[in-house]
Every structure is written in C-alpha cells, then in structure tokens.
Design a protein around this motif. Structure first.
Motif, PDB file in Angstrom:
ATOM      1  N   ASP A 175      40.691  34.233  44.613  1.00 32.18           N
ATOM      2  CA  ASP A 175      41.167  35.329  45.469  1.00 32.18           C
ATOM      3  C   ASP A 175      42.087  36.298  44.738  1.00 32.18           C
ATOM      4  O   ASP A 175      42.417  37.353  45.251  1.00 32.18           O
ATOM      5  N   VAL A 176      42.561  35.929  43.547  1.00 32.60           N
ATOM      6  CA  VAL A 176      43.608  36.683  42.872  1.00 32.60           C
ATOM      7  C   VAL A 176      43.027  37.870  42.122  1.00 32.60           C
ATOM      8  O   VAL A 176      42.019  37.743  41.421  1.00 32.60           O
ATOM      9  N   CYS A 177      43.657  39.040  42.286  1.00 33.69           N
ATOM     10  CA  CYS A 177      43.228  40.211  41.526  1.00 33.69           C
ATOM     11  C   CYS A 177      44.343  40.769  40.647  1.00 33.69           C
ATOM     12  O   CYS A 177      44.095  41.663  39.846  1.00 33.69           O
ATOM     13  N   ARG A 178      45.567  40.261  40.760  1.00 33.51           N
ATOM     14  CA  ARG A 178      46.661  40.683  39.886  1.00 33.51           C
ATOM     15  C   ARG A 178      47.688  39.564  39.832  1.00 33.51           C
ATOM     16  O   ARG A 178      48.005  38.948  40.851  1.00 33.51           O
ATOM     17  N   THR A 220      46.452  39.040  46.105  1.00 33.98           N
ATOM     18  CA  THR A 220      45.134  38.550  46.488  1.00 33.98           C
ATOM     19  C   THR A 220      44.488  39.511  47.474  1.00 33.98           C
ATOM     20  O   THR A 220      45.129  40.426  48.000  1.00 33.98           O
ATOM     21  N   ARG A 221      43.228  39.271  47.752  1.00 36.52           N
ATOM     22  CA  ARG A 221      42.562  40.044  48.788  1.00 36.52           C
ATOM     23  C   ARG A 221      43.125  39.656  50.151  1.00 36.52           C
ATOM     24  O   ARG A 221      43.563  38.522  50.363  1.00 36.52           O
ATOM     25  N   GLU A 222      43.088  40.589  51.083  1.00 37.47           N
ATOM     26  CA  GLU A 222      43.641  40.355  52.417  1.00 37.47           C
ATOM     27  C   GLU A 222      42.900  39.236  53.135  1.00 37.47           C
ATOM     28  O   GLU A 222      43.493  38.372  53.759  1.00 37.47           O
ATOM     29  N   ARG A 271      41.860  44.958  40.712  1.00 36.18           N
ATOM     30  CA  ARG A 271      41.157  45.775  41.698  1.00 36.18           C
ATOM     31  C   ARG A 271      41.551  45.314  43.093  1.00 36.18           C
ATOM     32  O   ARG A 271      40.847  44.549  43.732  1.00 36.18           O
ATOM     33  N   CYS A 272      42.689  45.755  43.557  1.00 36.06           N
ATOM     34  CA  CYS A 272      43.171  45.371  44.878  1.00 36.06           C
ATOM     35  C   CYS A 272      43.375  46.641  45.700  1.00 36.06           C
ATOM     36  O   CYS A 272      44.169  47.497  45.329  1.00 36.06           O
ATOM     37  N   GLY A 273      42.686  46.758  46.788  1.00 36.68           N
ATOM     38  CA  GLY A 273      42.848  47.926  47.633  1.00 36.68           C
ATOM     39  C   GLY A 273      44.036  47.795  48.549  1.00 36.68           C
ATOM     40  O   GLY A 273      44.999  48.527  48.461  1.00 36.68           O
ATOM     41  N   GLY A 274      43.993  46.844  49.453  1.00 39.10           N
ATOM     42  CA  GLY A 274      45.101  46.606  50.354  1.00 39.10           C
ATOM     43  C   GLY A 274      45.180  45.124  50.616  1.00 39.10           C
ATOM     44  O   GLY A 274      44.840  44.651  51.694  1.00 39.10           O
ATOM     45  N   GLY A 275      45.575  44.367  49.607  1.00 38.08           N
ATOM     46  CA  GLY A 275      45.526  42.917  49.687  1.00 38.08           C
ATOM     47  C   GLY A 275      46.817  42.295  50.169  1.00 38.08           C
ATOM     48  O   GLY A 275      47.515  42.833  51.018  1.00 38.08           O
ATOM     49  N   ARG A 276      47.156  41.166  49.582  1.00 41.18           N
ATOM     50  CA  ARG A 276      48.283  40.361  50.025  1.00 41.18           C
ATOM     51  C   ARG A 276      49.040  39.869  48.795  1.00 41.18           C
ATOM     52  O   ARG A 276      48.433  39.523  47.782  1.00 41.18           O
ATOM     53  N   VAL A 277      50.372  39.848  48.860  1.00 46.83           N
ATOM     54  CA  VAL A 277      51.171  39.303  47.782  1.00 46.83           C
ATOM     55  C   VAL A 277      51.703  37.944  48.199  1.00 46.83           C
ATOM     56  O   VAL A 277      52.165  37.760  49.333  1.00 46.83           O
TER      57      VAL A 277
END
Length: 399
Positions: free
Chosen positions: A40-43, A55-57, A77-83
C-alpha cells in the motif's frame, strides 16, 4: 501502455523504537525484509526514531506479496492517500499527498480543492491530533512558457509544490528561495542543504565543517551557492546525508563529497581500518564477472592506501561492473545507490544492518545487496533513514 509489474517495499537497519521494518525483531534487521503494509505504500520518510508511510486511502484486500495481478502503488505516486506513523511516534491521517519526517517536526501535505494543498507542521508526538503547530496554504505555480520541463515544478517535501520555498525542521520553519532558483529537488542533511534546479545545476548552503558543501573549503554558506566543480554537468538527483553529499548525473555518473568517517564516500578511512573491517583486513568484493574477490587496503604499488577523512570537492565514483546510477539516498553515515538495471549498492556505516548485507559490517566501497538479485527483484527506489534503509522493488520481467 504496458501494465506495471507488482512490487513492494522492504526495510532493513535500525528499528529500536519499533519502526516498521518487515518481519524484523529486536533492535535491528540485517537483511531486506518485506514491510507488512508494503503493497500500500507509495512514499517513505524515515527519521531516527520513527517513520512516516504515505499509503493509498483505500487499501485493497491483502494478496500474496508478488501475486501477478495484485494492484499495488508505485513509489512517489500518491494523489490523496493516508499518512501512518511507526516507531516512537504513532498516529494516522487521511487526505495526504506527502509527508516528511524529522525528529523535531513532521510535515504533512494535505490534499485541497483542485491543485491546491495545505501544508501542516506537527510535533511528532502529537499523534496528528488536535491543532498543528502551524499551517500554510500552498498553491502550485502555473506553467511558464520557458519551463524546460513543460510542467510546473512540484518537487517533494521538504520542497514545497510551488518550488519557491522549503520547510526546515528548525525555525524559521518556512524558508523562501530566491526567485531565480527554479528548484526541482531539495534535500536536507544534518547541517546543510542541497538543491537541484530545473537546469540540472546543484546548489549547497548551510554548515560546511565536514566539507559537505563541496566548495573546497570547510566554511559555512548562508545562501545557496552554485557548485562550480559540477558546472557543465547536468545532474538528475541529489542526496544529503548527515555530513556528506551525493549527486547523480543524467548519464549515470556518481559524484560524492563531505565527511568519510565511516567510509560513506567509498574512500579508505582510518576508523574502518582500526576496526579491522575493510582496509587493514581482507574484505569481499566482486570481479568484473560478478564473482567474489579478496580486497585489501593497499594501492597497486603495495603502499598502504591513504586515509581520507574529509573530501571537500565532488569526486567521481565508479560502481563495480561499470554500472550506471539512477537513484541515490543517504543515511546519517551510509549511502545507497540504485543502478539503471535495478541493482542496489550500499556502503558506509553498517552497525545496525542498514547496508542490507546480512551483517553489521561497515564498508568503504560499494557492495551489491544480493538479496534482490537472489529473489529476482528489480529495485526501483531507495530512501534512507539516519540508521536504516527502505527499498521499493518489483519482479523482474520474464523473457
């Protein structure tokens, strides 16, 4: 367009505060281990005692780590995910585009209406609850006609999406950049900053007592100063360690400078020689065909190799097998590079396993991390915390 191959994040090194480092137990992980939330992790942004994962939302159902059609997120590549925070700091928040972790400050870039964003600064122990320390509305700049990239410069934290300011973990937190600096990437070390501009030029400023600014002196610089030694070379990546600096050119060359106390410049160092870890004793390397070879700390004429504590000018570094670099990241005293063919090389301080070589040995020369080769994985991204390392890798394409 070909479908992106599935991949996942891996971690290794220091986890004494319970940072997410895959299946590791205790205070350190010596070999790459898949993160439990890796699909799920993008950063990833790692400080010393905690790590921030973007992560992705909406997470998909958990599938086998490398199931052929598992829908995974690409790094960055995270648009509007979750930290989500792991380690000495905990907590989570949604609607997140990016996050950046330091011991004194946690930055979260929240998604706003349209291209706008809200930058929030939190105390790491706040669990992202209550009110942030401060907040700032960020409006990305419009594309200019002379923009060589053809798009607005967005960058990643601590560089702001407007690319005209950055955030420091020490006051003043919000720091504007000179209008003429078209920033593409900005990295902060323990005492210095590196900036890569839109034309591929490198600027540095801050403390210079370990040669980390690259200007040939040990003096500090209050304002961004162009690295004259690199003029005429177009750079694609920069990375700032605790007290050393690295950049990668568009052609895949590595330039490195600063403090070499633990071999992080891939130059002989007295500390490792006295520990009997590299220079004074034999160490394992690679022949051109990839086989192992014994190495000692002597030059070709038999004289002892010179010890180098500080390298105040950028020096060209060749990877084994003539590999070209595409990505680079620095820890406090270690360095990690991803090659064009998807291999990972690490060197420098290894006390907590942050080099990924299944031990705690420190190295003053680049060594390939064999885990990813053995698992038929191609490394795409690497990000170092002060004492640990996170890697994103995908399955190699089948011929």
């Amino acid at each position: 367009m070909a479908e992106e191959r599935p991949g996942a994040w891996f971690g290794f090194g220091f986890c004494g505060f319970g940072q997410e480092l895959g299946s590791g137990r205790g205070h350190q992980v010596h070999s790459p281990s898949p993160l439990r939330a890796g699909v799920d992790v993008c950063r990833v942004s790692a400080s010393w005692s905690y790590t921030a994962f973007v992560t992705r939302e909406r997470s998909p159902p958990r599938l086998h780590l490398f199931q052929q059609h598992s829908p995974v997120a690409s790094p960055h590549r995270c648009g509007g995910g979750r930290v989500e925070l792991s380690g000495s700091a905990s907590g989570a928040a949604g609607g997140c585009r990016d996050a950046w972790a330091s011991e004194g400050l946690l930055l979260v870039l929240r998604a706003g209406p349209g291209p706008d964003a809200l930058l929030q600064a939190w105390a790491p122990d706040s669990a992202l609850r209550g009110e942030p320390l401060w907040a700032h509305n960020v409006v990305p700049e419009a594309v200019e006609e002379d923009d060589p990239g053809g798009e607005a410069q967005t960058g990643r934290l601590p560089l702001l999406p407007c690319a005209r300011a950055y955030v420091s973990p020490r006051p003043p937190f919000y720091r504007p950049l000179a209008p003429e600096l078209r920033a593409r990437q900005l990295e902060l070390g323990a005492e210095h900053a590196l900036l890569l501009d839109a034309a591929g030029q490198v600027f540095s400023w801050g403390g210079g007592r370990h040669g980390q600014l690259g200007h040939g002196t040990l003096e500090a610089e209050l304002e961004p100063r162009l690295l004259e030694a690199l003029q005429g070379l177009t750079m694609a990546e920069v990375a700032a360690g605790g007290w050393h600096s690295v950049c990668v050119s568009e052609t895949g060359d590595i330039y490195i400078w600063g403090w070499n106390g633990s071999g992080q410049l891939a130059l002989p160092t007295r500390n490792l020689a006295e520990d009997g870890e590299t220079v004074a004793r034999e160490a394992t390397g690679l022949n051109e065909d990839g086989s192992q070879v014994k190495r000692t700390g002597r030059v070709e004429d038999g004289a002892p190799a010179p010890f180098i504590a500080v390298q105040p000018f950028p020096a060209l570094l060749d990877l084994p097998l003539g590999s070209d670099a595409v990505k680079v990241s620095c820890g406090s005293r270690h360095t990690a590079v991803v090659t064009r063919t998807g291999e990972l090389y690490t060197w420098g301080w290894g006390k907590y396993g942050q080099l990924g070589h299944e031990d705690t040995t420190s190295l003053d020369w680049p060594r390939r991390v064999e885990y990813f080769v053995d698992k038929q994985l191609q490394v795409k991204a690497v990000t170092c915390g002060p004492w640990n390392t996170y890697v994103y890798a995908v399955e190699k394409g089948k011929s």
